[in-house]
Write a protein that holds these residues in place. Sequence first.
Motif, PDB file in Angstrom:
ATOM      1  N   LEU A 169       8.482 -45.793 -34.699  1.00  0.00           N
ATOM      2  CA  LEU A 169       7.050 -45.720 -34.916  1.00  0.00           C
ATOM      3  C   LEU A 169       6.402 -45.305 -35.798  1.00  0.00           C
ATOM      4  CD1 LEU A 169       5.822 -44.135 -31.102  1.00  0.00           C
ATOM      5  CD2 LEU A 169       5.854 -46.567 -31.954  1.00  0.00           C
ATOM      6  N   VAL A 170       7.321 -44.540 -36.917  1.00  0.00           N
ATOM      7  CA  VAL A 170       6.874 -44.180 -38.207  1.00  0.00           C
ATOM      8  C   VAL A 170       7.288 -45.160 -39.299  1.00  0.00           C
ATOM      9  CG1 VAL A 170       7.619 -42.625 -40.035  1.00  0.00           C
ATOM     10  CG2 VAL A 170       7.136 -41.629 -37.807  1.00  0.00           C
ATOM     11  N   ASP A 171       6.107 -45.386 -40.247  1.00  0.00           N
ATOM     12  CA  ASP A 171       6.085 -46.353 -41.299  1.00  0.00           C
ATOM     13  C   ASP A 171       6.924 -45.751 -42.556  1.00  0.00           C
ATOM     14  OD1 ASP A 171       5.838 -48.609 -42.650  1.00  0.00           O
ATOM     15  OD2 ASP A 171       3.807 -48.230 -43.459  1.00  0.00           O
ATOM     16  N   THR A 172       6.233 -44.541 -43.068  1.00  0.00           N
ATOM     17  CA  THR A 172       6.687 -43.759 -44.185  1.00  0.00           C
ATOM     18  C   THR A 172       6.871 -42.450 -43.644  1.00  0.00           C
ATOM     19  OG1 THR A 172       4.480 -43.381 -44.913  1.00  0.00           O
ATOM     20  CG2 THR A 172       5.511 -45.275 -45.701  1.00  0.00           C
ATOM     21  N   TYR A 173       7.708 -41.622 -44.365  1.00  0.00           N
ATOM     22  CA  TYR A 173       8.054 -40.112 -44.052  1.00  0.00           C
ATOM     23  C   TYR A 173       8.432 -39.389 -45.131  1.00  0.00           C
ATOM     24  CZ  TYR A 173      12.830 -41.714 -43.234  1.00  0.00           C
ATOM     25  OH  TYR A 173      13.999 -42.357 -43.199  1.00  0.00           O
ATOM     26  N   GLU A 174       8.163 -38.209 -45.464  1.00  0.00           N
ATOM     27  CA  GLU A 174       8.773 -37.286 -46.612  1.00  0.00           C
ATOM     28  C   GLU A 174       8.747 -36.013 -46.345  1.00  0.00           C
ATOM     29  OE1 GLU A 174       7.034 -36.279 -50.994  1.00  0.00           O
ATOM     30  OE2 GLU A 174       5.939 -37.386 -49.765  1.00  0.00           O
ATOM     31  N   LEU A 175       9.656 -35.343 -46.843  1.00  0.00           N
ATOM     32  CA  LEU A 175      10.099 -33.859 -46.473  1.00  0.00           C
ATOM     33  C   LEU A 175       9.372 -33.092 -47.523  1.00  0.00           C
ATOM     34  CD1 LEU A 175      11.559 -31.366 -44.759  1.00  0.00           C
ATOM     35  CD2 LEU A 175      13.348 -31.863 -46.677  1.00  0.00           C
ATOM     36  N   ILE A 176       8.283 -32.397 -47.166  1.00  0.00           N
ATOM     37  CA  ILE A 176       7.605 -31.663 -48.150  1.00  0.00           C
ATOM     38  C   ILE A 176       8.105 -30.333 -48.673  1.00  0.00           C
ATOM     39  CG2 ILE A 176       5.158 -30.468 -48.528  1.00  0.00           C
ATOM     40  CD1 ILE A 176       5.383 -33.826 -48.282  1.00  0.00           C
ATOM     41  N   ASP A 177       8.607 -29.658 -47.549  1.00  0.00           N
ATOM     42  CA  ASP A 177       9.361 -28.279 -48.007  1.00  0.00           C
ATOM     43  C   ASP A 177      10.454 -28.136 -46.723  1.00  0.00           C
ATOM     44  OD1 ASP A 177       7.749 -27.069 -45.878  1.00  0.00           O
ATOM     45  OD2 ASP A 177       6.232 -26.730 -47.411  1.00  0.00           O
ATOM     46  N   ASP A 178      10.951 -27.192 -46.698  1.00  0.00           N
ATOM     47  CA  ASP A 178      11.957 -26.909 -45.528  1.00  0.00           C
ATOM     48  C   ASP A 178      11.470 -26.796 -44.107  1.00  0.00           C
ATOM     49  OD1 ASP A 178      14.071 -26.542 -47.241  1.00  0.00           O
ATOM     50  OD2 ASP A 178      14.290 -24.555 -47.301  1.00  0.00           O
ATOM     51  N   THR A 179      10.132 -26.527 -44.007  1.00  0.00           N
ATOM     52  CA  THR A 179       9.563 -26.497 -42.783  1.00  0.00           C
ATOM     53  C   THR A 179       8.324 -27.397 -42.422  1.00  0.00           C
ATOM     54  OG1 THR A 179       7.922 -24.998 -43.480  1.00  0.00           O
ATOM     55  CG2 THR A 179       9.984 -24.026 -42.731  1.00  0.00           C
ATOM     56  N   THR A 180       8.375 -28.659 -43.340  1.00  0.00           N
ATOM     57  CA  THR A 180       7.160 -29.468 -43.338  1.00  0.00           C
ATOM     58  C   THR A 180       7.732 -30.785 -43.627  1.00  0.00           C
ATOM     59  OG1 THR A 180       5.927 -27.719 -43.907  1.00  0.00           O
ATOM     60  CG2 THR A 180       4.690 -29.940 -43.835  1.00  0.00           C
ATOM     61  N   TRP A 181       7.409 -31.659 -42.443  1.00  0.00           N
ATOM     62  CA  TRP A 181       7.602 -33.356 -42.986  1.00  0.00           C
ATOM     63  C   TRP A 181       6.228 -34.081 -42.762  1.00  0.00           C
ATOM     64  CZ3 TRP A 181      11.824 -36.339 -43.689  1.00  0.00           C
ATOM     65  CH2 TRP A 181      13.309 -35.552 -43.314  1.00  0.00           C
ATOM     66  N   GLU A 182       6.120 -34.955 -43.704  1.00  0.00           N
ATOM     67  CA  GLU A 182       4.798 -35.777 -43.446  1.00  0.00           C
ATOM     68  C   GLU A 182       5.184 -37.059 -43.172  1.00  0.00           C
ATOM     69  OE1 GLU A 182       1.530 -34.814 -46.475  1.00  0.00           O
ATOM     70  OE2 GLU A 182       1.282 -37.028 -46.719  1.00  0.00           O
ATOM     71  N   MET A 183       4.374 -37.738 -42.307  1.00  0.00           N
ATOM     72  CA  MET A 183       4.639 -39.083 -41.740  1.00  0.00           C
ATOM     73  C   MET A 183       3.494 -39.810 -41.634  1.00  0.00           C
ATOM     74  SD  MET A 183       7.419 -38.123 -38.786  1.00  0.00           S
ATOM     75  CE  MET A 183       8.753 -36.876 -39.286  1.00  0.00           C
ATOM     76  N   THR A 184       3.623 -41.125 -41.587  1.00  0.00           N
ATOM     77  CA  THR A 184       2.492 -42.065 -41.532  1.00  0.00           C
ATOM     78  C   THR A 184       2.981 -43.239 -40.477  1.00  0.00           C
ATOM     79  OG1 THR A 184       1.561 -42.088 -43.816  1.00  0.00           O
ATOM     80  CG2 THR A 184       1.050 -43.691 -42.420  1.00  0.00           C
ATOM     81  N   LEU A 185       2.183 -43.354 -39.201  1.00  0.00           N
ATOM     82  CA  LEU A 185       2.401 -44.159 -38.188  1.00  0.00           C
ATOM     83  C   LEU A 185       2.490 -45.699 -38.672  1.00  0.00           C
ATOM     84  CD1 LEU A 185       0.713 -42.513 -35.590  1.00  0.00           C
ATOM     85  CD2 LEU A 185       2.988 -42.639 -35.757  1.00  0.00           C
ATOM     86  N   LYS A 186       2.917 -46.528 -38.114  1.00  0.00           N
ATOM     87  CA  LYS A 186       2.844 -48.082 -38.324  1.00  0.00           C
ATOM     88  C   LYS A 186       1.521 -48.253 -37.572  1.00  0.00           C
ATOM     89  CE  LYS A 186       7.695 -49.375 -38.336  1.00  0.00           C
ATOM     90  NZ  LYS A 186       8.837 -49.798 -37.542  1.00  0.00           N
ATOM     91  N   ASP A 187       0.606 -49.181 -38.225  1.00  0.00           N
ATOM     92  CA  ASP A 187      -0.661 -49.486 -37.923  1.00  0.00           C
ATOM     93  C   ASP A 187      -0.491 -50.576 -36.756  1.00  0.00           C
ATOM     94  OD1 ASP A 187      -3.163 -49.845 -37.939  1.00  0.00           O
ATOM     95  OD2 ASP A 187      -3.449 -50.847 -39.477  1.00  0.00           O
ATOM     96  N   GLY A 188      -1.391 -50.662 -35.795  1.00  0.00           N
ATOM     97  CA  GLY A 188      -1.493 -51.785 -34.953  1.00  0.00           C
ATOM     98  C   GLY A 188      -0.546 -51.597 -33.693  1.00  0.00           C
ATOM     99  N   VAL A 189      -0.162 -50.409 -33.604  1.00  0.00           N
ATOM    100  CA  VAL A 189       0.729 -49.826 -32.199  1.00  0.00           C
ATOM    101  C   VAL A 189      -0.105 -49.648 -31.083  1.00  0.00           C
ATOM    102  CG1 VAL A 189       2.573 -48.845 -31.002  1.00  0.00           C
ATOM    103  CG2 VAL A 189       2.749 -49.346 -33.643  1.00  0.00           C
ATOM    104  N   THR A 190      -0.087 -50.360 -29.995  1.00  0.00           N
ATOM    105  CA  THR A 190      -0.989 -50.100 -28.802  1.00  0.00           C
ATOM    106  C   THR A 190      -0.090 -49.670 -27.514  1.00  0.00           C
ATOM    107  OG1 THR A 190      -1.044 -52.402 -28.039  1.00  0.00           O
ATOM    108  CG2 THR A 190      -2.662 -51.767 -29.672  1.00  0.00           C
TER     109      THR A 190
END
Length: 521
Positions: free
Chosen positions: A91-112
């Motif tokens: 379901l995730v489009d992009t993701y990045e490890l910000i630090d040891d305790t934080t992941w930032e993610m973006t969902l795929k658009d148009g999922v229902t």
Amino acid sequence: MEKKRVFIIGLILLISLLVACSNGAKKSGSDGGGTSSTNKEDRTLEIALGTDMVTFDVHDHVNTSTESIHVNMFNYLFKRDNDTGEIEPELVDTYELIDDTTWEMTLKDGVTFHNGDELTSEDVKFSLERVAHDSNLLDHINYNQIKEVEIIDDLSFRIITHNPEPALLNRISRIGSAILPARYIEENGMEHFLKEPIGTGPFKFVNWIRDDRIEFEVYEDYFKGKNEEWDKVVFRIIPENSTRVSELLTGGVDLAVNMPPSDWDRINSTEGVSLAQETSNRTLMIFLRSTEGYPTADKKVRQAIDYAIDNQAIIDNILHGSGVPTITRVAPGNFGFHEDLYDTYNYDPEKSKELLKEAGYPDGFEMTFHSPRGRYLQDAEIAEMVTGMLSEVGIKVNLEFLEWSNFVEMRNAGENEDAFLLGLGNSMFDAANALDWYNYERFEGQIDYLNEEVEELLEAAEQNMNVEEREEQYKEAQELLADDTAHIVLHQESINIGVSDRIQYEPTMDEMIYVETITRK
């Protein structure tokens, strides 16, 4: 004569009608001889399971066979690629490890969802925080590392953990990480959701008749594209091995799980069906109570039980050689696998008797052993053989068979006695999940096994972002558990599924049944 001729014509028409009705009543995948055909027009896939689904609450079970149904109705932020073994976004489009305790993610658009609501970060927050914060949910222990989900916008969010979490992506790709519809549940309540569940997956819920069947139909607006192979999927609950085999051979079902070894040759020699096999990520074990007052609280008693059991004899005589003896439940292909503890076992009946004598049981003792019937490959037969082996060293076993749902309820309520048979998969494919079953707090009142050195190692490994150090910590923990005989590890299972020739299907190590990968020939 005229009346006689009319009667004969009417009789012929009646017989023709009855034959037509009889043929119509058969599954389209069955021919006159009773074996599967290749009718491409039959767009209903029928799958025979040995046990019923436990619940539609994705957070309140730890059951692989239940998840094998859920995966066709729900989606996950990430999922393991069964070909490469890599954890990939779903379901995730992009993701990045910000630090040891934080992941930032973006969902795929148009999922229902199946009611038309769009998937948003709110649904992720609701799903992950629900299981992370509610200690009453069975899968809470696998997600309480998550502190919060911080919403950035409709599609972007951050997952923040309490401590460094090296296996987070594995964790949110496993059982219990399906994304639920926040607004639907908040407006209607969880009880309504459990009766009329919706997800984002390729198939949507139609009906659940307990202990009989679960029915799905294709979801037209699935974000990966409508499934063009199947209009309907039916999971039929057939506990008896012989009945599942019969349904497969006569074309009543397209797939049948847990085919007994005694029928493998018969299946492979029958036209229209075959046996599909794969190594499972499941280990069959006997869990022993370490609660004070139980004989199995004594290490020497646990060792005596282990030495009384001939693992290879079980594999050879009951499983037709299909299985690998082991003294660890971390299997090959999992992070933290310890090769020295795999493909080996302990068996020495005389040593078993000596250990019992040293523990104060020179004449043995009496114990209760619970087992499901039909949940795992030959589980009842294995339990009976183990009972016989233990009797040879003086241990009298009261063997109790339970229907799967009752077996689960008994364990969850902590009402189990000395021992129970259980097969454990590892949907994380990481030792963190496999070895969490030795966590004292998680199973207090049910197992009560405590090894403080193991607890310290597991806690350190769970937060260690250094891959090499973390792997060694898990290996050391396995060595300690093997030495302490925390529980009895029997063997790594195989997957044995009967398959109709009208479909193309390959089993996967995680034991999921991905309908999207099944095609008609």
